[in-house]
Design an enzyme around this catalytic site. Structure first.
Site, short mmCIF file in Angstrom:
data_model
loop_
_atom_site.label_atom_id
_atom_site.label_comp_id
_atom_site.label_asym_id
_atom_site.label_seq_id
_atom_site.Cartn_x
_atom_site.Cartn_y
_atom_site.Cartn_z
N THR A 4 0.84 -1.25 -0.07
CA THR A 4 0.02 -0.17 0.04
C THR A 4 0.78 1.26 0.12
O THR A 4 1.05 1.99 0.95
CB THR A 4 -0.71 0.00 1.25
N GLU A 43 0.68 -6.99 10.38
CA GLU A 43 1.97 -7.45 10.29
C GLU A 43 2.94 -6.34 10.90
O GLU A 43 2.89 -5.23 10.45
CB GLU A 43 2.34 -8.03 8.88
N CYS A 69 7.90 1.75 4.87
CA CYS A 69 6.72 1.52 5.94
C CYS A 69 6.50 2.90 6.60
O CYS A 69 5.69 3.57 6.40
CB CYS A 69 6.83 0.59 6.85
C1 UDX Z 1 9.24 -0.96 10.55
C2 UDX Z 1 8.61 -1.24 11.94
O1 UDX Z 1 9.79 -1.43 12.77
C3 UDX Z 1 7.97 -2.61 11.57
O2 UDX Z 1 7.26 -2.91 12.84
C4 UDX Z 1 6.84 -2.63 10.72
O3 UDX Z 1 6.26 -3.51 10.55
C5 UDX Z 1 7.32 -1.82 9.30
O4 UDX Z 1 8.01 -0.84 9.38
P1 UDX Z 1 11.13 -1.24 8.82
O5 UDX Z 1 10.75 -0.58 7.96
O6 UDX Z 1 11.75 -2.66 8.19
O7 UDX Z 1 10.05 -1.61 10.09
O8 UDX Z 1 12.35 -0.66 9.60
P2 UDX Z 1 12.97 -0.26 11.29
O9 UDX Z 1 13.71 -1.17 11.74
O10 UDX Z 1 11.51 0.02 12.01
O11 UDX Z 1 13.67 0.93 10.83
C6 UDX Z 1 13.15 2.34 10.02
C7 UDX Z 1 13.97 3.33 9.49
O12 UDX Z 1 14.24 4.08 10.94
C8 UDX Z 1 15.32 3.13 9.04
O13 UDX Z 1 15.68 3.90 8.02
C9 UDX Z 1 16.18 3.12 10.14
O14 UDX Z 1 17.48 3.65 10.12
C10 UDX Z 1 15.67 4.28 11.12
N1 UDX Z 1 15.84 4.10 12.42
C11 UDX Z 1 15.57 3.32 13.49
C12 UDX Z 1 16.72 5.29 12.94
O15 UDX Z 1 17.04 6.29 12.37
N2 UDX Z 1 16.83 5.33 14.57
C13 UDX Z 1 16.65 4.30 15.33
O16 UDX Z 1 16.92 4.29 16.46
C14 UDX Z 1 15.94 3.10 14.97
#
Ligand code: UDX
Length: 440
Positions: A85, A146, A267
């Site tokens: 989406t 999810e 996401c």
């Molecule tokens: C996220 C959610 O964590 C997950 O539960 C949901 O289902 C989908 O979206 P994801 O997109 O895989 O998962 O990545 P995530 O690990 O959450 O990181 C997202 C972004 O935040 C990354 O670009 C990461 O670099 C950044 N981030 C994360 C930070 O800048 N600082 C942090 O402390 C943690």
């Protein structure tokens, strides 16, 4: 249990393989021939640690198949909707075209008693609409969001922090169909549930909101610490020490408090925007006004890094060679959707720098998106003759870089730590100009 999984992207491919590994008979359906072909030969169509092994072991059981033909979903009892989406072009809203297409194609193949289980992240209200359209088929709908993180998708699918079922309800109680759908999902997830994984059973609206609320909270946490980084920059404080100190408070917690280039990916950015758009439609936009600020703080970090590059290059990046370490939106992924690393690399290139990008897994995806950038196979190759090096995605091999080895290839020893993962003392001792986000 016979299961179909519709949409075999980052979510569906892992879900299909994981369900087969739990003992179910699974068919994964996707419109992309190449993806289905790869999955049929037990090859992961994208980089996800543990997925190749899971695909091979699940395929070897003979319980996992893939198809481009929706008719092959017929005969399954539970149909998981796992299509994307994305953000709508030019709008904050989510584009539901894939949900619509998948659902419409599935409808004629449903039998009475079947359950459609929605996993895609959708604007609240979507489940209610889909449920209405099942009337007359004898099938029913459950919303089962999810929460998997890329890079940990296999672990998160098989051992999630929690399971959420949004059931068809009336007067606060599940209907007969709702209760039946619950029993079927309990059977699907019997193994994780037996491990004691918490289960939240609720209505459609709550289940849909849980997902966007969780992602909004995570995005807010990251932008909070990045806003603190701006304060640290104005005062000479160190945001990493600040995060350590506040993180010791169990009510705050240290996880997701890493300041740096901010969040990206398929996401968080689009989910907070779609959530704001939906709140507007519901007449409660004020409730999510803060998410606009969360988004702005996040985007400002990208601008700040370009400014830092300019600062260390004596006021201009025009014609300067910049090495960018990382293209994926986070380590252990090859996903470049809304990647802060790639966005900064492209921005510097557009502003006249000569940018070379490297990444252990994401170069092919990055090159498809930004063919004008140069790409290199390793950090040393990317950094050859560089005027400045930017660490943009915190892969382990970049965290472990040896400042002396890198010093041997660059034109100028200037490093920007976009993820606050390098040791400033060590890099400065090796003669580098070290700059970071929110650190003196
Ligand atoms: C996220 C959610 O964590 C997950 O539960 C949901 O289902 C989908 O979206 P994801 O997109 O895989 O998962 O990545 P995530 O690990 O959450 O990181 C997202 C972004 O935040 C990354 O670009 C990461 O670099 C950044 N981030 C994360 C930070 O800048 N600082 C942090 O402390 C943690």
């Amino acid at each position: 249990m016979r299961i179909s999984v519709i949409g075999c992207g980052y979510l569906g491919a892992v879900h299909a393989a994981a369900m087969a590994s739990l003992g179910h008979e699974v068919v994964g359906i996707d419109v992309d021939e190449a993806k289905v072909e790869a999955l049929r030969s037990a090859k992961a169509p994208f980089f996800e640690p543990g997925l190749p092994e899971l695909l091979s072991s699940a395929s070897a059981t003979g319980r996992l198949s893939f198809s481009t033909d929706m008719a092959d979903a017929a005969g399954a009892t539970v149909h998981f909707l796992c299509v994307g989406t994305p953000q709508k072009r030019g709008e904050f809203r989510a584009d539901l075209a894939y949900v619509e297409a998948a659902f419409t194609a599935l409808l004629p193949h449903l039998r009475p008693g079947d359950v459609v289980a929605g996993k895609s992240t959708v604007p609240v209200g979507t489940a209610e609409d889909l449920a209405e359209r099942l009337a007359g088929t004898g099938a029913s709908l459950v919303w089962n969001p999810e929460f998997l993180r890329e890079g940990f998708a296999v672990q998160d699918t098989l051992h999630p922090d929690r399971l959420v079922y949004g059931l068809e309800s009336a007067d606060g109680e599940p209907t007969v169909d709702g209760a039946r759908a619950r029993a079927l999902l309990d059977e699907v997830y019997a193994e994780p549930l037996s491990e004691g994984i918490p289960l939240v059973v609720t209505d459609y609206a709550t289940a849909q909101l849980v997902k966007v609320a969780a992602n909004s909270f995570l995005a807010t946490k990251i932008s909070f610490i990045n806003a603190m980084a701006e304060l640290c920059e104005a005062t000479g404080a160190d945001v990493t020490r600040l995060a350590d100190a506040i993180g010791y408070d169990a009510r705050i917690g240290r996880r997701f408090l890493n300041a740096g280039l901010g969040f990206g990916g398929g996401c968080l950015p689009k989910d907070i925007r779609a959530f704001m758009a939906r709140a507007g439609e519901l007449g409660v936009s004020d409730a999510l006004g803060f998410l606009k600020e969360v988004d702005s703080v996040n985007m400002r970090r990208r601008v700040r890094v370009v400014d830092l590059a300019r600062e260390v290059c004596d006021g201009s990046i025009v014609g300067r060679r910049v090495a960018v370490l990382g293209a994926a939106f986070k380590p252990n992924s090859d996903d470049v959707r809304d990647s802060p690393a790639l966005s900064v690399a492209a921005q510097m290139q557009l502003q006249g720098a000569h940018v070379t990008v490297t990444d252990p897994e994401a170069v092919a995806n990055a090159a498809a998106k930004w063919p004008d950038l140069r790409f290199a196979a390793s950090p040393l190759e990317a950094a050859r003759d560089a005027d400045v090096v930017l660490l943009a995605t915190e892969w382990d091999e970049y965290r472990a870089l040896d400042p002396d080895a890198l010093a041997g290839v660059v034109a100028h020893k200037r490093i920007l730590d976009g993820r606050n993962v390098l040791d400033p003392v060590r890099w400065r001792a090796a003669g580098w100009t070290y700059r970071a986000l929110g650190r003196p």
